[in-house]
Design an enzyme around this catalytic site. Structure first.
Site, PDB file in Angstrom:
ATOM      1  CB  SER A 119      61.100 -72.249  18.486  1.00  0.00           C
ATOM      2  OG  SER A 119      60.068 -73.094  18.923  1.00  0.00           O
ATOM      3  CG  ASP A 172      62.289 -75.856  19.276  1.00  0.00           C
ATOM      4  OD1 ASP A 172      63.100 -74.911  19.152  1.00  0.00           O
ATOM      5  OD2 ASP A 172      61.134 -75.696  19.695  1.00  0.00           O
TER       6      ASP A 172
END
Length: 294
Positions: free
Chosen positions: A38, A183
């Protein structure tokens, strides 16, 4: 000293990494290989692309984080369109503005695809929801019929930053249909295991945007929203916390930023400076006692 680095996810809290990197640079540490999830993957990619910490700070300081929230058309006049987008396209925001900004910044260092980086210098973690598996890019792009040398680094970072329900997931087409990616933090928010795999060639340093697990208070669950928040945070951290042992802890800079939100895209300058200072303070304290071992 040359080291390998691993950066956790944490959304806009990643400003704290800048402070830690300032201290590491001042002390003469140089990253040779980097990995991240991320927001941590963005910092890792900038390092791999050749950004200095000063250049990175300037790029992030000039960024209007609110500009990355590219809601669907007409959502300002018809607010329900944003929620309709969540239902139809699986995210409140498109995420194209984020990818465009990443592409522009990497292009300034002549980095477009993984082929433009030294081989194995960057690893990015993403979550393949279609097939229920964690993927490390660019290593496993062959699973989707893609040549890693030609795959966009900005696209990989956008995939890793696809906070579920917040940004639209990324779809990659292969011979068997579309795979949906979100993510990487859903499955591994702090992929220290990438370099701690029996092929260690230099000291590994982890930078984690949280306190030590023993210092984080238990979740308070009193309603459905609390339940969802606790569920998501558990998904992000349980796997990694179980992996981290005392042996690993001595090689991790824990940066406590829990009182900031990962999706706090309206951070003002004072908040950014506070995050940077937290990173500096924790790195300075850590390096007083760190004894890197090959």
């Amino acid at each position: 000293m040359e080291i390998d680095g691993v950066f956790s996810g944490g959304g806009v809290k990643a400003f704290a990494f800048i402070g830690a990197l300032q201290v590491l640079s001042e002390k003469g540490y140089i990253f040779k290989r980097v990995a991240g999830t991320s927001a941590g993957s963005i910092v890792a990619a900038f390092i791999a692309a050749g950004y200095t910490v000063q250049e990175m700070e300037k790029a992030l300081d000039e960024l209007d984080t609110k500009s990355l929230l590219d809601a669907p058309r007409f959502s300002k006049t018809l607010p329900f369109m944003k929620w309709l987008n969540l239902y139809i396209r699986l995210g409140l925001y498109k995420g194209k503005a984020l990818e465009k900004w990443l592409w522009k910044k990497l292009a300034e260092k002549n980095v477009y695809t993984f082929g433009d980086l030294p081989k194995d210098s960057l690893k990015v973690v993403v979550s393949d929801l279609t097939n229920g598996r964690m993927i490390v890019l660019p290593d496993e792009l062959h699973l989707y019929g893609k040549d890693w040398r030609e795959f966009s680094v900005a696209k990989a970072l956008r995939m890793s930053c696809g906070i579920p329900f917040f940004f639209e997931p990324v779809k990659i087409h292969n011979g068997n249909g579309d795979s949906i990616f979100v993510d990487g933090g859903v499955l591994s928010n702090f992929p220290l295991w990438i370099y701690d795999n029996g092929k260690k060639v230099r000291p590994i340093l982890g930078l984690k945007l949280s306190s030590h697990a023993s210092e984080i208070p238990p979740h308070k669950i009193e309603n459905g929203l609390h339940l969802f928040e606790a569920l998501f945070k558990s998904m992000m951290n349980a796997h990694d916390n179980r992996y981290i042992s005392r042996r690993h802890e001595k090689n991790i800079i824990f940066i406590p930023v829990e009182h900031y939100s990962a999706t706090q895209f309206d951070l003002d300058e004072d908040a950014k400076e506070q995050l940077i200072q937290i990173g500096r303070t924790k790195a300075e304290h850590f390096l007083k006692y760190w004894r890197p071992i090959h």
